[in-house]
Scaffold this motif. Sequence first.
Motif, PDB file in Angstrom:
ATOM      1  N   SER A 107     -11.629  23.753  21.610  1.00  0.00           N
ATOM      2  CA  SER A 107     -10.379  23.813  22.362  1.00  0.00           C
ATOM      3  C   SER A 107      -9.437  22.684  21.954  1.00  0.00           C
ATOM      4  O   SER A 107      -8.241  22.898  21.713  1.00  0.00           O
ATOM      5  CB  SER A 107     -10.677  23.743  23.861  1.00  0.00           C
ATOM      6  OG  SER A 107      -9.476  23.660  24.610  1.00  0.00           O
ATOM      7  N   ILE A 108      -9.971  21.471  21.858  1.00  0.00           N
ATOM      8  CA  ILE A 108      -9.118  20.327  21.533  1.00  0.00           C
ATOM      9  C   ILE A 108      -8.716  20.328  20.058  1.00  0.00           C
ATOM     10  O   ILE A 108      -7.649  19.817  19.700  1.00  0.00           O
ATOM     11  CB  ILE A 108      -9.801  19.013  21.946  1.00  0.00           C
ATOM     12  CG1 ILE A 108      -9.996  19.001  23.469  1.00  0.00           C
ATOM     13  CG2 ILE A 108      -8.971  17.798  21.532  1.00  0.00           C
ATOM     14  CD1 ILE A 108     -10.601  17.745  24.030  1.00  0.00           C
ATOM     15  N   GLN A 109      -9.523  20.935  19.189  1.00  0.00           N
ATOM     16  CA  GLN A 109      -9.099  21.112  17.798  1.00  0.00           C
ATOM     17  C   GLN A 109      -7.763  21.844  17.741  1.00  0.00           C
ATOM     18  O   GLN A 109      -6.837  21.438  17.028  1.00  0.00           O
ATOM     19  CB  GLN A 109     -10.142  21.906  17.020  1.00  0.00           C
ATOM     20  CG  GLN A 109     -11.388  21.134  16.640  1.00  0.00           C
ATOM     21  CD  GLN A 109     -12.462  22.053  16.097  1.00  0.00           C
ATOM     22  OE1 GLN A 109     -12.187  23.157  15.629  1.00  0.00           O
ATOM     23  NE2 GLN A 109     -13.703  21.610  16.160  1.00  0.00           N
ATOM     24  N   ILE A 110      -7.672  22.928  18.489  1.00  0.00           N
ATOM     25  CA  ILE A 110      -6.436  23.709  18.507  1.00  0.00           C
ATOM     26  C   ILE A 110      -5.302  22.886  19.098  1.00  0.00           C
ATOM     27  O   ILE A 110      -4.168  22.899  18.600  1.00  0.00           O
ATOM     28  CB  ILE A 110      -6.640  25.013  19.303  1.00  0.00           C
ATOM     29  CG1 ILE A 110      -7.695  25.880  18.619  1.00  0.00           C
ATOM     30  CG2 ILE A 110      -5.329  25.779  19.430  1.00  0.00           C
ATOM     31  CD1 ILE A 110      -8.095  27.104  19.411  1.00  0.00           C
ATOM     32  N   GLU A 111      -5.599  22.129  20.152  1.00  0.00           N
ATOM     33  CA  GLU A 111      -4.555  21.321  20.786  1.00  0.00           C
ATOM     34  C   GLU A 111      -4.042  20.227  19.846  1.00  0.00           C
ATOM     35  O   GLU A 111      -2.849  19.934  19.823  1.00  0.00           O
ATOM     36  CB  GLU A 111      -5.095  20.709  22.081  1.00  0.00           C
ATOM     37  CG  GLU A 111      -5.332  21.752  23.162  1.00  0.00           C
ATOM     38  CD  GLU A 111      -5.754  21.134  24.475  1.00  0.00           C
ATOM     39  OE1 GLU A 111      -5.658  19.898  24.607  1.00  0.00           O
ATOM     40  OE2 GLU A 111      -6.168  21.886  25.372  1.00  0.00           O
ATOM     41  N   ILE A 112      -4.950  19.625  19.068  1.00  0.00           N
ATOM     42  CA  ILE A 112      -4.513  18.590  18.127  1.00  0.00           C
ATOM     43  C   ILE A 112      -3.645  19.206  17.037  1.00  0.00           C
ATOM     44  O   ILE A 112      -2.636  18.629  16.620  1.00  0.00           O
ATOM     45  CB  ILE A 112      -5.721  17.851  17.532  1.00  0.00           C
ATOM     46  CG1 ILE A 112      -6.405  16.994  18.612  1.00  0.00           C
ATOM     47  CG2 ILE A 112      -5.294  16.955  16.362  1.00  0.00           C
ATOM     48  CD1 ILE A 112      -7.670  16.305  18.153  1.00  0.00           C
ATOM     49  N   ARG A 113      -4.004  20.396  16.567  1.00  0.00           N
ATOM     50  CA  ARG A 113      -3.167  21.077  15.571  1.00  0.00           C
ATOM     51  C   ARG A 113      -1.792  21.384  16.160  1.00  0.00           C
ATOM     52  O   ARG A 113      -0.757  21.177  15.504  1.00  0.00           O
ATOM     53  CB  ARG A 113      -3.829  22.374  15.109  1.00  0.00           C
ATOM     54  CG  ARG A 113      -4.883  22.208  14.053  1.00  0.00           C
ATOM     55  CD  ARG A 113      -4.374  21.602  12.770  1.00  0.00           C
ATOM     56  NE  ARG A 113      -3.234  22.278  12.193  1.00  0.00           N
ATOM     57  CZ  ARG A 113      -2.697  21.979  11.025  1.00  0.00           C
ATOM     58  NH1 ARG A 113      -3.209  20.995  10.311  1.00  0.00           N
ATOM     59  NH2 ARG A 113      -1.657  22.624  10.561  1.00  0.00           N
TER      60      ARG A 113
END
Length: 384
Positions: free
Chosen positions: A202-208
């Motif tokens: 989830s946070i991977q997508i948010e960082i992108r």
Amino acid sequence: MGETVAIRAGRSAGASARSSQVADASARSVIGSRIAIREAAKSFGGFHAVDRISLDIEPGEFITLLGPSGSGKTTLLNLLAGFQALDSGEILVDDRPIHNVPTHRRGFGMVFQSYALFPNMTVTQNVAFPLRMAGVDRATTERRVAETLEIMRLSDHARKMPSQMSGGQQQRVAIARAIVMRPRVVLMDEPLSALDRRLRESIQIEIRDLHQTIGSTILFVTHDQGEALTMSDRIAVLDAGKIVQIGRPAEIYRHPVNRFVASFVGESNLIEADIVQKRGTTMTLRNRAGYVFNAESRDAIDVGRATVLVRPERIAISDEANAGSAPVTVTSALFLGEVLRIEARMEGGETLLIRCSDTAQRSLPAVGDTLHVSWGADDCWVLS
């Protein structure tokens, strides 16, 4: 260079992350700096942690340093941050050397593994802290904090204390605190390793998404190849203090330069085979089971033996023999939900790992069953 937001927070995603990955840095709203690393070297005793590395990072680029423990990725990040001094070489930010610039004057945002939030401050107070230390006026601070909390989807948690939040929410706060000054460079050293799988994805997508929003240059360190493939514009794979390959995620995954990269980035089958002939960039090979197949190659060699990479998901399987297939015996079969993971042995003794999508038409094979496998030239790659 302005004040630094130096926050020591310590040390396969969905389609939206993959689609954003192909966006070129030039198409973003870019505020990021250009970074040039020239022959950087750092040793500890006789151990060369960073061994004459050179790397150019474009403004607004998201680049990941990927490698196992001891490969030099965190040391290189620390040299850029100013936590450690170069033995030799130089680092330039926007064409200006930073060797003598102290960490707190480099203007970088930093996020590490542990969150290091102030336990006696609310989310708002934690995020506002760097602005207060920089002497930013109250109105600007309130506006910037509100904007940053909105970007990180933390507006509803503004008055909470860290102890009232989950690990993923606390990491979002640490990221918010690092970007609230809108730094031109953000350094991240394994910031997701303490989170469980679902939170990491989830946070991977948010960082992108964050990267697309603020346009900073991001240097991200990880040993997790899934994170690197999902998030990066480019990946630099490190081993023993050197960059062994750098390229876009698809290039690193599909066309690794050697056995180390092929084995470290994703699951792989490495097959030894004799070269039968070569025409252009296509090689015809025969493995020890007698299976003849074609593979793509950029190598100049056209006689002798070669090592061929075949990714598990590129192997086709069938219950019946057909032209161009080879028989294998199933030694292991696991149902993993969306995929079947099968291990099988070829007649020459080679073990193949196979991953295929679960379908209603295919049942999980049993140990000892015979399957027939095949792959095409586009499904494999001759390693240098």
